[in-house]
Scaffold this active site. Structure first.
Site, PDB file in Angstrom:
ATOM      1  N   TYR A  34       0.867  -1.182   0.000  1.00 29.91           N
ATOM      2  CA  TYR A  34       0.000   0.000   0.000  1.00 29.91           C
ATOM      3  C   TYR A  34       0.898   1.225   0.000  1.00 29.91           C
ATOM      4  O   TYR A  34       1.872   1.280   0.758  1.00 29.91           O
ATOM      5  CB  TYR A  34      -0.901   0.024   1.234  1.00 29.91           C
ATOM      6  CG  TYR A  34      -2.300  -0.484   0.966  1.00 29.91           C
ATOM      7  CD1 TYR A  34      -3.182   0.267   0.197  1.00 29.91           C
ATOM      8  CD2 TYR A  34      -2.732  -1.700   1.480  1.00 29.91           C
ATOM      9  CE1 TYR A  34      -4.464  -0.193  -0.060  1.00 29.91           C
ATOM     10  CE2 TYR A  34      -4.008  -2.167   1.220  1.00 29.91           C
ATOM     11  CZ  TYR A  34      -4.873  -1.411   0.449  1.00 29.91           C
ATOM     12  OH  TYR A  34      -6.136  -1.867   0.189  1.00 29.91           O
ATOM     13  N   GLU A  62      -0.435   4.854  -0.638  1.00 25.23           N
ATOM     14  CA  GLU A  62      -1.165   6.097  -0.898  1.00 25.23           C
ATOM     15  C   GLU A  62      -0.291   7.307  -0.597  1.00 25.23           C
ATOM     16  O   GLU A  62       0.503   7.299   0.342  1.00 25.23           O
ATOM     17  CB  GLU A  62      -2.427   6.181  -0.032  1.00 25.23           C
ATOM     18  CG  GLU A  62      -3.609   5.402  -0.563  1.00 25.23           C
ATOM     19  CD  GLU A  62      -3.677   4.007   0.003  1.00 25.23           C
ATOM     20  OE1 GLU A  62      -4.758   3.431  -0.032  1.00 25.23           O
ATOM     21  OE2 GLU A  62      -2.645   3.512   0.481  1.00 25.23           O
ATOM     22  N   ASP A  84      -5.857  14.077 -24.647  1.00 23.85           N
ATOM     23  CA  ASP A  84      -5.832  12.640 -24.380  1.00 23.85           C
ATOM     24  C   ASP A  84      -5.097  11.982 -25.542  1.00 23.85           C
ATOM     25  O   ASP A  84      -5.640  11.837 -26.629  1.00 23.85           O
ATOM     26  CB  ASP A  84      -7.264  12.121 -24.261  1.00 23.85           C
ATOM     27  CG  ASP A  84      -7.338  10.636 -23.960  1.00 23.85           C
ATOM     28  OD1 ASP A  84      -6.310   9.941 -24.076  1.00 23.85           O
ATOM     29  OD2 ASP A  84      -8.443  10.152 -23.629  1.00 23.85           O
ATOM     30  N   THR A  92      -2.671   6.344 -21.851  1.00 26.37           N
ATOM     31  CA  THR A  92      -2.479   4.999 -21.330  1.00 26.37           C
ATOM     32  C   THR A  92      -1.022   4.636 -21.575  1.00 26.37           C
ATOM     33  O   THR A  92      -0.301   5.313 -22.312  1.00 26.37           O
ATOM     34  CB  THR A  92      -3.383   3.986 -22.041  1.00 26.37           C
ATOM     35  OG1 THR A  92      -3.208   4.123 -23.458  1.00 26.37           O
ATOM     36  CG2 THR A  92      -4.843   4.200 -21.686  1.00 26.37           C
ATOM     37  N   LYS A 151      -1.289   0.129 -25.416  1.00 25.39           N
ATOM     38  CA  LYS A 151      -1.509   0.596 -26.786  1.00 25.39           C
ATOM     39  C   LYS A 151      -0.164   0.794 -27.498  1.00 25.39           C
ATOM     40  O   LYS A 151       0.692  -0.074 -27.471  1.00 25.39           O
ATOM     41  CB  LYS A 151      -2.362   1.862 -26.808  1.00 25.39           C
ATOM     42  CG  LYS A 151      -3.759   1.711 -26.202  1.00 25.39           C
ATOM     43  CD  LYS A 151      -4.587   2.946 -26.449  1.00 25.39           C
ATOM     44  CE  LYS A 151      -6.002   2.804 -25.910  1.00 25.39           C
ATOM     45  NZ  LYS A 151      -6.084   3.005 -24.449  1.00 25.39           N
ATOM     46  N   ARG A 164      -0.874  -2.392 -18.792  1.00 26.97           N
ATOM     47  CA  ARG A 164      -2.159  -1.690 -18.774  1.00 26.97           C
ATOM     48  C   ARG A 164      -2.152  -0.689 -17.627  1.00 26.97           C
ATOM     49  O   ARG A 164      -2.010  -1.053 -16.460  1.00 26.97           O
ATOM     50  CB  ARG A 164      -3.312  -2.670 -18.610  1.00 26.97           C
ATOM     51  CG  ARG A 164      -3.415  -3.683 -19.745  1.00 26.97           C
ATOM     52  CD  ARG A 164      -4.729  -4.414 -19.728  1.00 26.97           C
ATOM     53  NE  ARG A 164      -5.820  -3.511 -20.025  1.00 26.97           N
ATOM     54  CZ  ARG A 164      -6.194  -3.136 -21.247  1.00 26.97           C
ATOM     55  NH1 ARG A 164      -5.547  -3.597 -22.302  1.00 26.97           N
ATOM     56  NH2 ARG A 164      -7.201  -2.314 -21.434  1.00 26.97           N
TER      57      ARG A 164
END
Length: 480
Positions: A66, A68, A243, A272, A275, A281
């Protein structure tokens, strides 16, 4: 190289043995997926093949952390190695794209867009509102103040490219959260040419006066002049957000430069990392220093815990993209797309905009008497993987569609060249010419059912296999 191939084969074989010891069906599905990908023509413009190094990076104990917060400022202890991973991913992204700031935490492209939207709202709306209210912290607001601020945040305007013109769901499409967050309008393309008309975009922006002007696309087969889009944004006082999820690899590979490179012109750029970038991903946000502090609060503003193992894989993929060989690859992607388009056109197939100058083509299948869904399904039967896609003013809507979208990044990764993409166009047209639409139970024309001619699927699979065998996927990777 032989030693590296042996190591890769050993790593995956042993990994699958470990997986099979717990759930053999997952191991078998994984083996089958590799076999399926090896034996099909992958033409989905948003898919690619990540390197073994990228794939292996995701299967580590970074998955257990974790983390954050931000680099050096986590809400959990013991994140020093995560800081290293995230710092490297951001460093590679800044250097690769020439960006002032990079944020590697978004889990997906949609997450990256949400981070961008809320960062712009925080910078353009919340910050000035708090200053005017004489407060520096939303926690200091009264309930009445907070309701007023929420009203301001929830009534901002966004102007993006319409879905049927080639935009993305997250550019203000009403069923998507972006269409619910904002008072939104959309710009389209010229009804005759299918091309962006910058004068009309400017006129729309002057009339609507959006806070955010979104540029970029998921199914527009042409390049965009981002300098003109920035001029439009500046004229109406909008933040320009681009984008570039689909064409980030062409930017990284220096195929798109100058006015066609969004990074020098946009305030905020999202992408992303799969692609055309050939990474894992995930998503990423690039920004000018002006927006850096707001973007850096993406977690916990929008995101949950960062996926540290995926950020590590992003760093590896971005390091790969900084190699000179990636520029060669990116140029080949664009060259192959032109060959694919020319292959369709000389066989009298209709392409939206009449061609391409990026990595994708948009084929109007209505001339074959088919819907996009029928074409997609028939092609899949023949081992050709595409996706149905809307075309401008599509009479069949976003579900059945009148088009299919085809891209060159994945097969270019396998080594396909221009002649082979011409042959791919021939095979696609052959399937479509030999597919007949079905009928409904009531006897009317069906938008979904179809009949593929006898022997067509086998013929196309055999022809595809000849090309695929010359360009094996993950050459040298053998699973025991």
């Amino acid at each position: 190289m032989a030693d590296l191939n042996a190591l890769t084969s050993s790593a995956y074989s042993q990994a699958l043995e470990v997986i099979a010891s717990v759930e053999p069906r997952i191991a078998e599905a994984t083996r089958k997926e590799l076999a399926d990908q090896r034996s099909s023509l992958k033409l989905i413009a948003s898919e690619n093949y990540a390197s073994p190094a990228v794939l292996l990076t995701m299967g580590t104990w970074f998955s257990d952390k974790y983390a954050e917060g931000t680099i050096g400022h986590r809400f959990y202890a013991g994140c020093q190695n995560v800081d290293t991973v995230e710092s490297l991913a951001a460093e590679h992204a800044r250097e690769l794209f020439g960006a002032e700031y990079a944020y590697a935490q978004p889990h997906s492209g949609i997450d990256a867009n949400l981070v961008a939207f809320w960062s712009i709202l925080a910078h353009r709306v919340e910050g000035p509102w708090l200053e005017k209210a004489g407060s520096k912290n939303v926690n200091e607001l009264t309930d009445a103040d907070w309701e007023s601020l929420r009203h301001e945040l929830g009534n901002q305007r966004l102007l993006g490219m319409s879905l049927d013109a080639g935009g993305h769901l997250t550019h203000g499409f009403r069923p998507n959260i972006s269409g619910k967050m904002f008072h939104q309008q959309q710009y389209g393309t010229d009804p005759e040419t299918g091309l962006l008309d910058y004068a009309k975009v400017a006129a729309k922006a002057r009339e609507f006066k959006p806070l955010i002007l979104v540029a970029g696309y998921s199914a527009y087969p042409r390049r965009v002049d981002f300098a003109k889009m920035r001029e439009i944004a500046d004229e109406v006082g909008a933040t320009l957000m681009v984008d570039m999820a689909h064409f980030a690899g062409l930017v990284a590979g220096k195929v798109f430069t100058g006015d066609e490179d969004p990074v020098p012109h946009a305030h905020v750029v999202t992408t992303t990392t799969h692609k055309s970038l050939r990474g894992p991903r995930g998503g990423m946000v690039l920004a000018t220093e002006e927006y850096a502090a707001s973007v850096d609060r993406g977690c916990p503003m929008v995101l949950g815990g960062p996926l540290s193992h995926v950020m590590a894989a992003k760093a590896v993929a971005l390091a790969e993209a900084r190699q000179p060989s990636f520029q060669t690859y990116a140029q080949q992607v664009a060259d192959n797309a032109k060959s694919l388009a020319e292959g369709f056109l000389k066989r009298d197939a209709r392409l939206v905009t009449g061609g391409t100058d990026n990595h994708l083509v948009l084929l109007d299948v209505s001339g074959f008497g088919l819907t996009g869904r029928q074409a997609e399904s028939a092609l899949l039967d023949a081992g050709v993987v595409t996706n149905r896609n809307s075309i401008p003013a599509d009479p069949n809507g976003a579900w059945y569609t009148s088009g299919i979208r085809l891209g060159t990044p994945a097969l270019t990764t396998r080594g396909f060249g221009r002649d082979e993409f011409d042959h791919v166009a021939e095979l696609v047209v052959h399937v479509l010419q030999n597919t007949q639409p079905g009928t409904t139970k009531a006897g009317g024309p069906s938008k979904a059912s179809y009949a593929l001619g006898d022997g067509v699927a086998d013929k196309v699979k055999d022809a595809s296999a000849e090309m695929l065998d010359k360009h094996p996927l993950y050459p040298g990777l053998e699973l025991s």
